[in-house]
Motif scaffolding. Structure first.
Motif, PDB file in Angstrom:
ATOM      1  N   ARG A  24      14.466   0.207 -17.471  1.00 32.02           N
ATOM      2  CA  ARG A  24      13.689  -1.039 -17.531  1.00 32.02           C
ATOM      3  C   ARG A  24      13.876  -1.871 -16.260  1.00 32.02           C
ATOM      4  O   ARG A  24      13.067  -2.710 -15.942  1.00 32.02           O
ATOM      5  N   ARG A  25      14.986  -1.623 -15.568  1.00 34.48           N
ATOM      6  CA  ARG A  25      15.279  -2.429 -14.379  1.00 34.48           C
ATOM      7  C   ARG A  25      15.014  -1.680 -13.073  1.00 34.48           C
ATOM      8  O   ARG A  25      15.222  -2.209 -12.004  1.00 34.48           O
ATOM      9  N   TRP A  26      14.674  -0.399 -13.117  1.00 33.46           N
ATOM     10  CA  TRP A  26      14.487   0.438 -11.931  1.00 33.46           C
ATOM     11  C   TRP A  26      13.005   0.759 -11.776  1.00 33.46           C
ATOM     12  O   TRP A  26      12.381   1.231 -12.723  1.00 33.46           O
ATOM     13  N   HIS A  27      12.459   0.545 -10.630  1.00 33.02           N
ATOM     14  CA  HIS A  27      11.044   0.823 -10.363  1.00 33.02           C
ATOM     15  C   HIS A  27      10.209   0.319 -11.538  1.00 33.02           C
ATOM     16  O   HIS A  27       9.455   1.075 -12.170  1.00 33.02           O
ATOM     17  N   MET A  28      10.374  -0.976 -11.803  1.00 28.94           N
ATOM     18  CA  MET A  28       9.816  -1.567 -13.021  1.00 28.94           C
ATOM     19  C   MET A  28       8.303  -1.427 -13.100  1.00 28.94           C
ATOM     20  O   MET A  28       7.749  -1.268 -14.187  1.00 28.94           O
ATOM     21  N   THR A  29       7.614  -1.491 -11.954  1.00 28.27           N
ATOM     22  CA  THR A  29       6.150  -1.448 -12.041  1.00 28.27           C
ATOM     23  C   THR A  29       5.663  -0.048 -12.402  1.00 28.27           C
ATOM     24  O   THR A  29       4.634   0.099 -13.055  1.00 28.27           O
ATOM     25  N   LEU A  30       6.416   0.986 -11.988  1.00 26.66           N
ATOM     26  CA  LEU A  30       6.026   2.340 -12.393  1.00 26.66           C
ATOM     27  C   LEU A  30       6.287   2.510 -13.888  1.00 26.66           C
ATOM     28  O   LEU A  30       5.458   3.047 -14.634  1.00 26.66           O
ATOM     29  N   GLY A  31       7.481   2.027 -14.318  1.00 22.04           N
ATOM     30  CA  GLY A  31       7.837   2.117 -15.735  1.00 22.04           C
ATOM     31  C   GLY A  31       6.821   1.392 -16.603  1.00 22.04           C
ATOM     32  O   GLY A  31       6.381   1.921 -17.639  1.00 22.04           O
ATOM     33  N   SER A  32       6.418   0.201 -16.176  1.00 22.32           N
ATOM     34  CA  SER A  32       5.480  -0.559 -17.025  1.00 22.32           C
ATOM     35  C   SER A  32       4.080   0.070 -16.969  1.00 22.32           C
ATOM     36  O   SER A  32       3.341   0.014 -17.945  1.00 22.32           O
ATOM     37  N   TRP A  33       3.752   0.695 -15.841  1.00 21.94           N
ATOM     38  CA  TRP A  33       2.465   1.388 -15.763  1.00 21.94           C
ATOM     39  C   TRP A  33       2.439   2.518 -16.793  1.00 21.94           C
ATOM     40  O   TRP A  33       1.478   2.656 -17.568  1.00 21.94           O
ATOM     41  N   PHE A  34       3.495   3.331 -16.797  1.00 18.79           N
ATOM     42  CA  PHE A  34       3.541   4.439 -17.764  1.00 18.79           C
ATOM     43  C   PHE A  34       3.582   3.918 -19.202  1.00 18.79           C
ATOM     44  O   PHE A  34       2.997   4.515 -20.095  1.00 18.79           O
ATOM     45  N   ARG A  35       4.289   2.811 -19.389  1.00 19.42           N
ATOM     46  CA  ARG A  35       4.367   2.235 -20.739  1.00 19.42           C
ATOM     47  C   ARG A  35       2.973   1.800 -21.212  1.00 19.42           C
ATOM     48  O   ARG A  35       2.534   2.157 -22.300  1.00 19.42           O
TER      49      ARG A  35
ATOM     50  N   MET B 160       0.800  -1.222   0.000  1.00 16.53           N
ATOM     51  CA  MET B 160       0.000   0.000   0.000  1.00 16.53           C
ATOM     52  C   MET B 160       0.842   1.286   0.000  1.00 16.53           C
ATOM     53  O   MET B 160       0.556   2.238  -0.706  1.00 16.53           O
ATOM     54  N   LEU B 161       1.934   1.284   0.762  1.00 18.54           N
ATOM     55  CA  LEU B 161       2.658   2.541   0.938  1.00 18.54           C
ATOM     56  C   LEU B 161       3.558   2.904  -0.235  1.00 18.54           C
ATOM     57  O   LEU B 161       3.692   4.065  -0.589  1.00 18.54           O
ATOM     58  N   GLN B 162       4.226   1.908  -0.798  1.00 18.05           N
ATOM     59  CA  GLN B 162       5.219   2.201  -1.830  1.00 18.05           C
ATOM     60  C   GLN B 162       5.185   1.247  -3.010  1.00 18.05           C
ATOM     61  O   GLN B 162       6.173   1.102  -3.704  1.00 18.05           O
ATOM     62  N   GLY B 163       4.086   0.587  -3.215  1.00 19.99           N
ATOM     63  CA  GLY B 163       4.029  -0.368  -4.319  1.00 19.99           C
ATOM     64  C   GLY B 163       4.652  -1.686  -3.931  1.00 19.99           C
ATOM     65  O   GLY B 163       4.813  -1.938  -2.734  1.00 19.99           O
ATOM     66  N   PRO B 164       4.992  -2.577  -4.834  1.00 16.42           N
ATOM     67  CA  PRO B 164       4.924  -2.442  -6.285  1.00 16.42           C
ATOM     68  C   PRO B 164       3.475  -2.236  -6.756  1.00 16.42           C
ATOM     69  O   PRO B 164       2.545  -2.712  -6.110  1.00 16.42           O
ATOM     70  N   ILE B 165       3.358  -1.529  -7.884  1.00 11.62           N
ATOM     71  CA  ILE B 165       2.029  -1.255  -8.420  1.00 11.62           C
ATOM     72  C   ILE B 165       1.577  -2.516  -9.163  1.00 11.62           C
ATOM     73  O   ILE B 165       2.057  -2.804 -10.257  1.00 11.62           O
ATOM     74  N   SER B 166       0.704  -3.263  -8.525  1.00  3.70           N
ATOM     75  CA  SER B 166       0.292  -4.531  -9.139  1.00  3.70           C
ATOM     76  C   SER B 166      -0.981  -4.316  -9.961  1.00  3.70           C
ATOM     77  O   SER B 166      -1.634  -3.283  -9.861  1.00  3.70           O
TER      78      SER B 166
END
Lengths: 462, 380
Positions: free
Chosen positions: A275-286, A154-160
């Motif tokens: 691609r390897r850093w904060h991957m769930t944020l990157g993939s969310w934006f992608r 909840m506090l910091q992800g990962p954004i699932s």
């Protein structure tokens, strides 16, 4: 409450786990499912409130409001999708505007963003977009509430994504006993994360704060670089450690959260790094911004536009400071540059790629962390071997002696930033030496956290 | 039994953790029951040097549970650090016997009360002293001397934010004396002793002819027992120097001490000042004719101060006020460096600091300029 708070580790978590696993005694699958859903919700609310404190009551009310509005809009969206696509699209626009306006309001207000809002907002938007796309139909508000509130993330992800959570929820509610391998793996991830976040990141933070509190008029070029690497590693282990704890905690109770980091400092380019850093944020934006804007499939112009907008949004997500925009601009510029010819050259000469990443990424973090333009200029100037003007300008090595106590911390940081320790751990994961090591590491981390006090996660600020 | 064995085979790590947790919690519970006072001490969050306190005690603390519970006395009593034989007892009786509690000749409760008249009519000025004993009645009865090595200005007292600290309602000033402006050679035989602020001085004050002994994060009570960083002649010499061996090897005629922001919360201002006096006595035992300048503890920025109940400017002032009373105006002087580095709000000027409690290297020249203007003729 944070995952490294002793009150979480020794009060909340044992009690909560007792209830969760105790539900395995319930023979009726339906009852077990309802109990676990309610238990998870209650646990997440207590966790969010930081115990039974009423101070966070209004952020919780805001979160519940967000759940209610998003769920209502998603139901409307799903119901009108086949009959009136326009109405459905309107609901989607409303939900995105609702979520973003609240987030932006708090990002730019003096009060700051309520705990976890940045992350649950992204989860809520992804849920609404997926409902709009017809990927699933909203039928259980409790499930949606648990998806947003799930306390490990909840506090910091990962954004699932909702689908993964839903599948996991069905599975864990069905099973009476936890899967032994998954439970052990979860514990190991949790302990490793605790050690990385609670111990290593804190020590690396001392290195950085030591260097930065005195600054480039006291430290020469090399110590400043050491400080910059110290900060780069601190930021990584702080967030990576938290993510591992979240993954581990979810694993203990049978959920699988997406991986957030993949040895980013072993990258060969900035594109690879991102691609390897904060991957769930990157993939969310992608998935929800870059590809809908055209991505790389619709010509160079659209590629430039999509990349620029995505990075602008990434910068703004981190905060209203100019430094975040400058940092995002730098990433955007270098990634676009790499799309040209640079990446080919970097792939040909991997050593050059590593040097490029290890020199430019710490510099980009300096842009990220130093909010004052004059101080940033001085820092980067000395890091680039350009001496400061005036009689006080230090020599290249000045101040090195002061950093001697951090040598081992830095060496450990470098070692754990490579993929090798994880590979080794995976090889021997279910063996007794690893179990005993983890037992020792757990209590050592508890002792260290107790001595120094739990430090707030850096990414909570975003 | 078979079920337990099966469970252990299936979930070995989980059960090991649970078992160790139960054992340690049980042990902590026993400790908690046997020594309730250990856990009811002052909770500290700002102390950088904390002892090896009983771990499990935290599990029985109030909400938060992350604070450490220690005081210098408890830390030393637990033998986590070597204790110098000269340390006085930390109990009030021992404190009365300590040289520190023999206040400067000019001290008198009446004079102090007059300093504070109208500000704190009913406040106990020395709350850590034994309330049942008279504060040095024989000294109070002495006639007030003409020269008083202590001066202060009244300040609006604030509500105490931490049980260890009071607000004395006044800010101590430089020890009244005939200061002269000195050249850099004044510092040829000077030793600067202290914490990270002295580290900053060693790196950027420009006084490269002086010696520096420091340790980041160290409190005054540990200065004589821990390994310190030693810088001499503008160059780093060693990182495990002992204060006594450096004092033995070198000939110093002036000492500057700056310490006190670390360890706040470990001890109250009275105990702190007593440890400070111990260090001064130690320095003078090696170099009896040397001058000693006590540099005030530098304030933190107002923002930092407002957000911290322990490390804040009221509590720093409380310590500084006691430090100023250690001066005798002949050999020991208190210098308030805060006016040089603070802004109008009384806090450390945020322009000079990035973290709120250290000044950045380029600004240490302000301090060295200040020290140049606060010279006292050196002993022959």
């Amino acid at each position: 409450m944070l995952l490294t708070d002793l009150s979480f580790l020794f009060r909340f978590l044992p009690l909560w786990l007792l209830g969760w696993f105790g539900a395995g005694l319930l023979k009726n699958s339906g009852t077990r499912q309802v109990f676990r859903q309610l238990w998870l919700m209650a646990g997440s609310i207590v966790f969010y409130l930081g115990g039974f404190s009423l101070q966070r009551l209004w952020p919780l009310a805001l979160l519940l409001l967000s759940v209610g509005v998003n769920y209502a809009l998603s139901v409307l969206m799903a119901a009108s999708r086949s009959r009136s696509p326009k109405a459905s699209a309107c609901c989607l626009i409303l939900s995105v505007v609702f979520n973003l306006s609240i987030l932006i309001w708090f990002k730019y207000s003096t009060e700051g963003v309520p705990l976890g809002m940045s992350f649950y907002t992204f989860s809520a938007i992804s849920y609404c977009i997926d409902v709009f796309r017809g990927e699933y139909f909203p039928k259980d508000i409790l499930l949606f509430l648990n998806y947003l509130l799930f306390f490990p993330k909840m506090l910091q992800g990962p954004i699932s994504r909702f689908r993964d959570f839903q599948e996991d929820m069905d599975k864990v509610c069905d099973s009476r006993l936890p899967d032994p391998d998954k439970l052990e793996e979860g514990l190991i991830l949790f302990i490793c994360g605790m050690a990385l976040q609670g111990v290593l990141a804190g020590k690396l933070g001392s290195l950085w704060s030591h260097v930065w509190s005195i600054g480039p008029y006291g430290f020469g070029t090399i110590p400043l670089w050491i400080g910059a690497w110290g900060y780069s590693l601190q930021l990584y282990f702080d967030f990576f450690g938290y993510s591992l704890m979240a993954l581990g905690l979810a694993g203990i109770v049978g959920f699988t959260l997406p991986q957030n980091f993949d040895s980013p400092y072993a990258s060969l380019s900035f594109s690879d790094f991102w691609r390897r850093w904060h991957m769930t944020l990157g993939s969310w934006f992608r998935d929800y911004l870059y590809i809908p804007l055209g991505g790389s499939k619709k010509g160079t112009g659209r590629l430039f536009l999509a990349t620029a907008v995505t990075w602008l949004a990434t910068g703004l997500w981190h905060g209203p400071g100019w430094n975040f925009l400058l940092w995002a601009g730098l990433f955007c510029f270098l990634i676009l540059l790499e799309r040209g010819h640079l990446r080919k050259h970097l792939k040909k000469f991997p050593l050059l790629g590593h040097i490029y990443v290890l020199l430019l990424v710490p510099m980009s973090w300096m842009v990220f962390v130093i909010g004052d333009l004059k101080s940033l200029r001085e820092m980067l100037q000395v890091m680039c071997f350009i001496p400061l003007k005036g009689s006080m300008a230090p020599g290249i090595l000045d101040g090195m002696a002061a950093l001697r106590p951090y040598i081992w911390v830095l060496a450990l940081g470098i070692l754990f930033a490579t993929p090798y320790p994880e590979k080794l751990l995976r090889k021997y994961i279910h063996t007794w030496p690893v179990r005993l090591l983890m037992l020792g590491l757990f209590w050592f981390s508890v002792w260290q956290i107790y001595k120094s006090g739990s430090s707030p996660f850096l990414y909570l600020a975003f | 039994m078979d079920k337990i064995k099966t469970l252990f085979k299936q979930y070995p790590l989980a059960l090991l953790l649970a078992l160790s947790w139960l054992i340690l919690s049980g042990w902590g519970l026993v400790n908690f029951c046997l020594q309730p006072s250990e856990y009811s001490e002052i909770h500290t969050t700002g102390a950088m040097l904390t002892g090896d306190t009983t771990l499990i005690g935290s599990f029985f603390e109030g909400p938060g549970g992350t604070s450490s519970t220690s005081s210098v006395s408890s830390v030393l009593n637990r033998k986590s650090l070597p204790v110098p034989a000269s340390y006085p007892k930390s109990d009030p009786e021992g404190a009365q016997d300590s040289p520190l509690f023999h206040r400067s000749a000019a001290y008198s409760p009446e004079r102090e009360a007059s300093d504070l008249s109208g500000i704190l009519p009913d406040q106990e000025l020395y709350p850590e002293s034994d309330p049942g004993s008279e504060p040095l009645p024989e000294e109070a009865a002495e006639p007030e001397p003409e020269y008083t090595p202590f001066a202060s200005v009244p300040r609006t007292p604030s509500e105490p934010r931490h049980p260890l600290y009071d607000d004395v309602g006044a800010t101590a000033l430089d020890t009244p004396a005939d200061y002269i402006t000195v050249e850099d050679d004044y510092f040829d035989h000077a030793l600067f002793l202290g914490d990270s602020r002295i580290e900053g001085m060693s790196m950027a004050s420009g006084l490269n002819n002086a010696d520096y002994l420091y340790l980041r994060g160290v409190g005054i009570g540990y200065m004589s027992v821990l390994d310190l960083f030693y810088v001499s002649g503008g160059r780093f010499v060693q990182e495990d120097a002992q204060l006594t061996s450096v004092l033995q090897k070198n000939d110093y005629n002036v000492f500057y001490i700056c310490s006190g922001i670390n360890g706040m919360g470990e001890e109250g201002p009275e105990d702190f000042a007593r440890h400070y006096k111990e260090i001064i006595d130690l320095l003078l035992s090696y170099h009896p004719d040397a001058l000693v300048f006590i540099l005030s503890i530098m304030n933190v920025t107002k923002e930092y101060s407002d957000s911290n109940d322990l490390v804040n400017n009221d509590n720093i002032n409380s310590r500084n006020y006691r430090l100023a009373q250690l001066a005798d105006g002949k050999q020991i002087f208190y210098l308030d460096q805060n006016p040089v580095v603070c802004s109008e709000d009384g806090g450390l000027d945020p322009e000079l600091s990035t973290d709120g409690y250290h000044i950045r290297a380029q600004h240490y020249a302000l301090v060295s300029d200040f020290l140049r203007q606060r010279g006292i003729p050196l002993p022959e």
